[in-house]
Scaffold this motif. Sequence first.
Motif, PDB file in Angstrom:
ATOM      1  N   VAL A  62      45.719  32.081  40.704  1.00 48.20           N
ATOM      2  CA  VAL A  62      45.334  30.645  41.883  1.00 48.20           C
ATOM      3  C   VAL A  62      44.328  31.302  43.425  1.00 48.20           C
ATOM      4  O   VAL A  62      45.203  31.888  44.151  1.00 48.20           O
ATOM      5  N   GLY A  63      43.251  31.409  43.370  1.00 50.21           N
ATOM      6  CA  GLY A  63      42.613  31.832  44.299  1.00 50.21           C
ATOM      7  C   GLY A  63      41.405  32.285  44.672  1.00 50.21           C
ATOM      8  O   GLY A  63      41.179  32.134  43.241  1.00 50.21           O
ATOM      9  N   ASN A 112      46.404  42.944  32.587  1.00 49.26           N
ATOM     10  CA  ASN A 112      46.922  41.519  32.080  1.00 49.26           C
ATOM     11  C   ASN A 112      47.173  40.456  33.005  1.00 49.26           C
ATOM     12  O   ASN A 112      47.214  39.177  32.130  1.00 49.26           O
ATOM     13  N   SER A 113      47.034  40.276  33.758  1.00 51.40           N
ATOM     14  CA  SER A 113      46.747  39.040  34.940  1.00 51.40           C
ATOM     15  C   SER A 113      45.354  38.681  34.644  1.00 51.40           C
ATOM     16  O   SER A 113      44.295  39.107  34.441  1.00 51.40           O
ATOM     17  N   GLN A 114      45.557  37.306  34.980  1.00 53.55           N
ATOM     18  CA  GLN A 114      43.932  36.510  35.276  1.00 53.55           C
ATOM     19  C   GLN A 114      44.074  36.000  36.097  1.00 53.55           C
ATOM     20  O   GLN A 114      44.785  35.459  37.166  1.00 53.55           O
ATOM     21  N   ILE A 115      42.423  35.417  36.467  1.00 54.34           N
ATOM     22  CA  ILE A 115      42.708  34.947  37.834  1.00 54.34           C
ATOM     23  C   ILE A 115      41.766  33.170  37.585  1.00 54.34           C
ATOM     24  O   ILE A 115      40.598  33.705  37.106  1.00 54.34           O
ATOM     25  N   ILE A 116      42.167  32.111  38.234  1.00 51.89           N
ATOM     26  CA  ILE A 116      41.267  31.597  38.520  1.00 51.89           C
ATOM     27  C   ILE A 116      40.964  31.077  39.622  1.00 51.89           C
ATOM     28  O   ILE A 116      41.238  31.353  41.114  1.00 51.89           O
ATOM     29  N   ASN A 117      39.932  31.452  39.709  1.00 50.19           N
ATOM     30  CA  ASN A 117      38.219  30.932  41.785  1.00 50.19           C
ATOM     31  C   ASN A 117      39.100  29.997  42.590  1.00 50.19           C
ATOM     32  O   ASN A 117      38.881  28.714  41.177  1.00 50.19           O
ATOM     33  N   ALA A 118      39.483  30.003  42.636  1.00 46.16           N
ATOM     34  CA  ALA A 118      39.939  28.902  43.705  1.00 46.16           C
ATOM     35  C   ALA A 118      38.751  29.582  45.313  1.00 46.16           C
ATOM     36  O   ALA A 118      39.840  30.054  46.209  1.00 46.16           O
ATOM     37  N   GLN A 119      37.825  28.079  45.854  1.00 41.10           N
ATOM     38  CA  GLN A 119      37.289  28.853  47.250  1.00 41.10           C
ATOM     39  C   GLN A 119      38.143  28.593  48.428  1.00 41.10           C
ATOM     40  O   GLN A 119      38.778  29.634  49.323  1.00 41.10           O
ATOM     41  N   SER A 120      38.921  27.758  48.263  1.00 38.57           N
ATOM     42  CA  SER A 120      40.109  27.353  49.178  1.00 38.57           C
ATOM     43  C   SER A 120      41.070  27.213  49.799  1.00 38.57           C
ATOM     44  O   SER A 120      41.515  27.945  48.725  1.00 38.57           O
ATOM     45  N   VAL A 121      41.677  27.319  50.616  1.00 40.28           N
ATOM     46  CA  VAL A 121      43.539  27.549  51.276  1.00 40.28           C
ATOM     47  C   VAL A 121      43.523  26.216  52.183  1.00 40.28           C
ATOM     48  O   VAL A 121      43.185  26.139  52.940  1.00 40.28           O
ATOM     49  N   ASP A 132      39.281  22.375  45.908  1.00 38.22           N
ATOM     50  CA  ASP A 132      38.980  23.417  46.052  1.00 38.22           C
ATOM     51  C   ASP A 132      39.685  24.074  45.979  1.00 38.22           C
ATOM     52  O   ASP A 132      38.988  25.792  46.013  1.00 38.22           O
ATOM     53  N   SER A 133      41.015  24.147  46.683  1.00 34.07           N
ATOM     54  CA  SER A 133      42.179  24.713  47.035  1.00 34.07           C
ATOM     55  C   SER A 133      42.511  25.811  46.316  1.00 34.07           C
ATOM     56  O   SER A 133      42.950  25.204  45.014  1.00 34.07           O
ATOM     57  N   SER A 134      43.914  26.985  46.696  1.00 37.82           N
ATOM     58  CA  SER A 134      44.123  27.395  45.220  1.00 37.82           C
ATOM     59  C   SER A 134      45.007  26.681  44.782  1.00 37.82           C
ATOM     60  O   SER A 134      45.534  26.644  43.994  1.00 37.82           O
TER      61      SER A 134
END
Length: 340
Positions: free
Chosen positions: A35-36, A54-63, A79-81
Amino acid sequence: MKILVDAFGGDNAPVEIIKGSMLAANEYGVDIVFVGDESKINKCVEENSIDIKNSQIINAQSVITMHDDAKVVLKEKSDSSMAVGFKALNEGKGDAFVSAGSTAAVTVGSTLITKRIKGIKRPAIASVMPSAKKPILLMDCGANSECRAEFLYQFGLMGDLYMRHIMKYDNPKVALANIGEEETKGTSTVKEAYALMKNAVYNFVGNIEGRQIPFGDADVVVADGFSGNLILKTYEGVAKVLMNGIKDAFMKNAISKLSYLGVKSGIDEMKKQFDYKEYGGAVMLGVKKPVIKAHGSADARTFKNAIKQAVWFIETNLIDEIEKALNSDMTKDELCNGIS
């Protein structure tokens, strides 16, 4: 088994987090969902030649940084990771969530996004720590700086269940951190907690002083988050000082260096025994889904071991066991016989 990972939590993110996650994927056979910021993750992977197949990514703009107010996880940085990771956990996009980010933000996210188990007054951070005998559990390690007596009582119950089901201890000894062994010692809250814990369904063995903890005189040590965090950080610091001191003593001259060869295996075992990286982080006990708080300074190996804790948590159905113990009139015998 699918593990959600906060790719941008911690001092060494994202590279060490990604490396550690892939080590865990290969060793434990889990699927990783990062997530990030997707573009930054892909750039890091390319620059460091990391295979995240085999990994996925969930988009998240801030930290969320260590300097942010913990509550930004709810609104300002929703909207952070970390915030997106908690939401994904709630939506069933993963079986557990692991973050090396801000302890305070993880606590807020766990409590207010993931939510507490019915009947739990306050979730607590539980850290597995080494001792002279065998690993012990310390809780709370920082989630609740101030506690009421009933919180401490519940910490003892959750700690007992963790040690029974995950560490496979038979009838673990639960103790209350205090400035003396006597029942009359300590603050009014600690004395009130002692009175409650004397009649607990778990094996309460009384108060324990700080100097007894490293000897493993109790399997579960219960404290408020302020005291527990001080114990944890002091423990880690003293272990590091001692290991550095031993190394310096053997490096003084040629004779001492030769002597080291004769005891190297024993020192290596002791070093491993007192290495916090072996467990990787702490579990958040008392919330509805598995949440692991990895060490903020986690390197790849440390983060891999934090994911290992998530795997243990899921495999043992610990949350179901906590719910069962809380919402029934369980006796001591029933608690002991309820081991999976």
